[in-house]
Scaffold this motif. Structure first.
Motif, PDB file in Angstrom:
ATOM      1  N   THR A 142       0.812  -1.222   0.000  1.00 59.68           N
ATOM      2  CA  THR A 142       0.000   0.000   0.000  1.00 59.68           C
ATOM      3  C   THR A 142       0.843   1.270   0.000  1.00 59.68           C
ATOM      4  O   THR A 142       0.324   2.348  -0.282  1.00 59.68           O
ATOM      5  CB  THR A 142      -0.942   0.025   1.219  1.00 59.68           C
ATOM      6  OG1 THR A 142      -0.166  -0.057   2.408  1.00 59.68           O
ATOM      7  CG2 THR A 142      -1.933  -1.130   1.164  1.00 59.68           C
ATOM      8  N   ASP A 143       2.137   1.143   0.326  1.00 61.71           N
ATOM      9  CA  ASP A 143       2.994   2.325   0.334  1.00 61.71           C
ATOM     10  C   ASP A 143       4.453   1.883   0.250  1.00 61.71           C
ATOM     11  O   ASP A 143       4.823   0.815   0.750  1.00 61.71           O
ATOM     12  CB  ASP A 143       2.772   3.138   1.614  1.00 61.71           C
ATOM     13  CG  ASP A 143       3.375   4.542   1.531  1.00 61.71           C
ATOM     14  OD1 ASP A 143       3.731   4.982   0.416  1.00 61.71           O
ATOM     15  OD2 ASP A 143       3.487   5.183   2.584  1.00 61.71           O
ATOM     16  N   ILE A 144       5.254   2.713  -0.385  1.00 62.31           N
ATOM     17  CA  ILE A 144       6.700   2.523  -0.442  1.00 62.31           C
ATOM     18  C   ILE A 144       7.327   3.827   0.029  1.00 62.31           C
ATOM     19  O   ILE A 144       7.069   4.888  -0.543  1.00 62.31           O
ATOM     20  CB  ILE A 144       7.183   2.183  -1.875  1.00 62.31           C
ATOM     21  CG1 ILE A 144       6.506   0.893  -2.370  1.00 62.31           C
ATOM     22  CG2 ILE A 144       8.697   2.058  -1.908  1.00 62.31           C
ATOM     23  CD1 ILE A 144       6.781   0.568  -3.822  1.00 62.31           C
ATOM     24  N   GLN A 145       8.107   3.716   1.096  1.00 64.95           N
ATOM     25  CA  GLN A 145       8.725   4.917   1.672  1.00 64.95           C
ATOM     26  C   GLN A 145      10.233   4.813   1.509  1.00 64.95           C
ATOM     27  O   GLN A 145      10.847   3.865   1.967  1.00 64.95           O
ATOM     28  CB  GLN A 145       8.347   5.042   3.156  1.00 64.95           C
ATOM     29  CG  GLN A 145       6.855   5.132   3.370  1.00 64.95           C
ATOM     30  CD  GLN A 145       6.472   4.984   4.832  1.00 64.95           C
ATOM     31  OE1 GLN A 145       7.296   4.727   5.691  1.00 64.95           O
ATOM     32  NE2 GLN A 145       5.178   5.144   5.097  1.00 64.95           N
ATOM     33  N   ARG A 146      10.814   5.819   0.855  1.00 62.84           N
ATOM     34  CA  ARG A 146      12.256   5.864   0.641  1.00 62.84           C
ATOM     35  C   ARG A 146      12.859   6.820   1.662  1.00 62.84           C
ATOM     36  O   ARG A 146      12.365   7.905   1.869  1.00 62.84           O
ATOM     37  CB  ARG A 146      12.565   6.353  -0.765  1.00 62.84           C
ATOM     38  CG  ARG A 146      14.000   6.165  -1.188  1.00 62.84           C
ATOM     39  CD  ARG A 146      14.192   6.680  -2.583  1.00 62.84           C
ATOM     40  NE  ARG A 146      14.634   5.928  -3.691  1.00 62.84           N
ATOM     41  CZ  ARG A 146      15.185   4.744  -3.781  1.00 62.84           C
ATOM     42  NH1 ARG A 146      15.335   4.033  -2.736  1.00 62.84           N
ATOM     43  NH2 ARG A 146      15.595   4.229  -4.895  1.00 62.84           N
ATOM     44  N   ALA A 147      13.935   6.347   2.318  1.00 69.25           N
ATOM     45  CA  ALA A 147      14.622   7.156   3.332  1.00 69.25           C
ATOM     46  C   ALA A 147      16.114   6.850   3.234  1.00 69.25           C
ATOM     47  O   ALA A 147      16.509   5.872   2.598  1.00 69.25           O
ATOM     48  CB  ALA A 147      14.083   6.828   4.721  1.00 69.25           C
ATOM     49  N   PRO A 148      16.956   7.662   3.847  1.00 73.97           N
ATOM     50  CA  PRO A 148      18.401   7.401   3.798  1.00 73.97           C
ATOM     51  C   PRO A 148      18.771   6.012   4.334  1.00 73.97           C
ATOM     52  O   PRO A 148      19.770   5.429   3.930  1.00 73.97           O
ATOM     53  CB  PRO A 148      19.006   8.502   4.669  1.00 73.97           C
ATOM     54  CG  PRO A 148      18.000   9.603   4.644  1.00 73.97           C
ATOM     55  CD  PRO A 148      16.672   8.936   4.512  1.00 73.97           C
ATOM     56  N   GLY A 149      17.950   5.434   5.224  1.00 80.11           N
ATOM     57  CA  GLY A 149      18.248   4.115   5.801  1.00 80.11           C
ATOM     58  C   GLY A 149      17.779   2.957   4.950  1.00 80.11           C
ATOM     59  O   GLY A 149      17.950   1.802   5.308  1.00 80.11           O
ATOM     60  N   GLU A 209       5.446  -3.711   8.108  1.00 85.74           N
ATOM     61  CA  GLU A 209       6.408  -2.721   7.630  1.00 85.74           C
ATOM     62  C   GLU A 209       7.736  -3.440   7.486  1.00 85.74           C
ATOM     63  O   GLU A 209       8.285  -3.944   8.461  1.00 85.74           O
ATOM     64  CB  GLU A 209       6.533  -1.556   8.613  1.00 85.74           C
ATOM     65  CG  GLU A 209       5.293  -0.698   8.669  1.00 85.74           C
ATOM     66  CD  GLU A 209       5.491   0.553   9.512  1.00 85.74           C
ATOM     67  OE1 GLU A 209       6.647   1.061   9.594  1.00 85.74           O
ATOM     68  OE2 GLU A 209       4.492   1.030  10.061  1.00 85.74           O
ATOM     69  N   VAL A 210       8.234  -3.500   6.261  1.00 84.88           N
ATOM     70  CA  VAL A 210       9.468  -4.229   5.957  1.00 84.88           C
ATOM     71  C   VAL A 210      10.456  -3.245   5.349  1.00 84.88           C
ATOM     72  O   VAL A 210      10.153  -2.583   4.348  1.00 84.88           O
ATOM     73  CB  VAL A 210       9.210  -5.395   5.002  1.00 84.88           C
ATOM     74  CG1 VAL A 210      10.499  -6.124   4.681  1.00 84.88           C
ATOM     75  CG2 VAL A 210       8.172  -6.352   5.582  1.00 84.88           C
ATOM     76  N   THR A 211      11.641  -3.164   5.942  1.00 82.65           N
ATOM     77  CA  THR A 211      12.655  -2.237   5.446  1.00 82.65           C
ATOM     78  C   THR A 211      13.805  -3.031   4.847  1.00 82.65           C
ATOM     79  O   THR A 211      14.344  -3.961   5.457  1.00 82.65           O
ATOM     80  CB  THR A 211      13.195  -1.344   6.566  1.00 82.65           C
ATOM     81  OG1 THR A 211      12.090  -0.599   7.100  1.00 82.65           O
ATOM     82  CG2 THR A 211      14.250  -0.378   6.054  1.00 82.65           C
ATOM     83  N   ASP A 212      14.164  -2.650   3.623  1.00 86.57           N
ATOM     84  CA  ASP A 212      15.346  -3.199   2.957  1.00 86.57           C
ATOM     85  C   ASP A 212      16.432  -2.143   3.058  1.00 86.57           C
ATOM     86  O   ASP A 212      16.402  -1.138   2.365  1.00 86.57           O
ATOM     87  CB  ASP A 212      15.030  -3.529   1.488  1.00 86.57           C
ATOM     88  CG  ASP A 212      16.240  -4.089   0.749  1.00 86.57           C
ATOM     89  OD1 ASP A 212      17.312  -4.275   1.370  1.00 86.57           O
ATOM     90  OD2 ASP A 212      16.094  -4.341  -0.460  1.00 86.57           O
ATOM     91  N   GLU A 213      17.380  -2.397   3.950  1.00 82.99           N
ATOM     92  CA  GLU A 213      18.444  -1.415   4.189  1.00 82.99           C
ATOM     93  C   GLU A 213      19.489  -1.405   3.097  1.00 82.99           C
ATOM     94  O   GLU A 213      20.307  -0.504   3.021  1.00 82.99           O
ATOM     95  CB  GLU A 213      19.091  -1.684   5.556  1.00 82.99           C
ATOM     96  CG  GLU A 213      18.107  -1.471   6.688  1.00 82.99           C
ATOM     97  CD  GLU A 213      18.653  -1.895   8.052  1.00 82.99           C
ATOM     98  OE1 GLU A 213      19.784  -2.421   8.103  1.00 82.99           O
ATOM     99  OE2 GLU A 213      17.930  -1.687   9.031  1.00 82.99           O
ATOM    100  N   THR A 214      19.446  -2.404   2.210  1.00 81.48           N
ATOM    101  CA  THR A 214      20.411  -2.442   1.108  1.00 81.48           C
ATOM    102  C   THR A 214      19.938  -1.615  -0.062  1.00 81.48           C
ATOM    103  O   THR A 214      20.724  -1.316  -0.973  1.00 81.48           O
ATOM    104  CB  THR A 214      20.684  -3.884   0.649  1.00 81.48           C
ATOM    105  OG1 THR A 214      19.474  -4.415   0.096  1.00 81.48           O
ATOM    106  CG2 THR A 214      21.165  -4.731   1.807  1.00 81.48           C
ATOM    107  N   ALA A 215      18.662  -1.263  -0.098  1.00 75.10           N
ATOM    108  CA  ALA A 215      18.115  -0.470  -1.224  1.00 75.10           C
ATOM    109  C   ALA A 215      18.263   1.023  -0.901  1.00 75.10           C
ATOM    110  O   ALA A 215      17.878   1.485   0.149  1.00 75.10           O
ATOM    111  CB  ALA A 215      16.670  -0.822  -1.440  1.00 75.10           C
ATOM    112  N   ASN A 216      18.815   1.756  -1.787  1.00 80.95           N
ATOM    113  CA  ASN A 216      18.944   3.205  -1.632  1.00 80.95           C
ATOM    114  C   ASN A 216      18.570   3.911  -2.908  1.00 80.95           C
ATOM    115  O   ASN A 216      18.649   3.487  -3.952  1.00 80.95           O
ATOM    116  CB  ASN A 216      20.373   3.597  -1.240  1.00 80.95           C
ATOM    117  CG  ASN A 216      20.647   3.209   0.218  1.00 80.95           C
ATOM    118  OD1 ASN A 216      19.813   3.458   1.068  1.00 80.95           O
ATOM    119  ND2 ASN A 216      21.799   2.619   0.444  1.00 80.95           N
TER     120      ASN A 216
END
Length: 185
Positions: A129-136, A178-185
């Protein structure tokens, strides 16, 4: 020369009618109206239930009879005995058809009813439902059923041929992961 002037031969019973399938989760309650017969009272008829999974017709519950002709492969009560309802549980999601046949006291099987459908619902597909891009990294917001297990994979390259598992998680009671992929930037 002798001639039998007794009662005519045993005719098979009528087909059961008013087929109804009531689904709850992975269980279905099948029910039908009693059939009739020339010699066996309605309460003495037994019933044979036949269930197939579609497409392909995989037999889930066998009647041990030919569903096109009613010919029985055994001389016995039907698999539903004298009942006019039958419950099947632990069915996998998908579409099914079912039929029922009446069997009289002389083991004659009538024609099967017309096939009737029912469906077992599967878990709802997870939806991003959402994709959030952040420095992390990149965080995906995924909505699914509470308690559902979701496996999150990501693809490398534009051709979609190399999928890499990111993680597998169980959805919380609100169904939002909520799943964060820290390798994606």
């Amino acid at each position: 020369i002798y001639q039998n002037t007794g009662i005519a031969g045993n005719r098979p019973p009528s087909s059961p009618g008013n087929l109804n399938a009531s689904v709850e989760g992975d269980t279905v309650q099948l029910s039908w109206s009693p059939a009739s017969d020339d010699l066996t009272p309605s309460l003495g008829l037994s019933y044979n239930v036949h269930v197939r999974k579609e497409p392909g017709g995989q037999i889930i519950f066998s009647s041990l009879a030919n569903t096109a002709t009613g010919y029985r492969r055994v001389a016995a009560l039907g698999n539903a005995s004298l009942n006019t309802s039958w419950r099947l549980s632990h069915l996998t999601p998908g579409d099914y058809t079912w039929q029922v046949q009446a069997i009289d006291g002389g083991w004659a099987g009538g024609l099967f009813s017309s096939p009737a459908p029912f469906s077992i619902a599967g878990p709802a597909a997870p939806v991003i439902t959402d994709i959030q891009r952040a420095p992390g990294g990149v965080t995906l917001i995924i909505e699914t059923e509470a308690g559902a297990t979701c496996r999150i994979d990501y693809v490398e390259g534009l051709d979609g041929s190399e999928w890499t598992p990111l993680e597998t998680r169980q959805a919380p009671p609100n169904g939002i992961l909520e799943v964060t992929d820290e390798t994606a930037n």
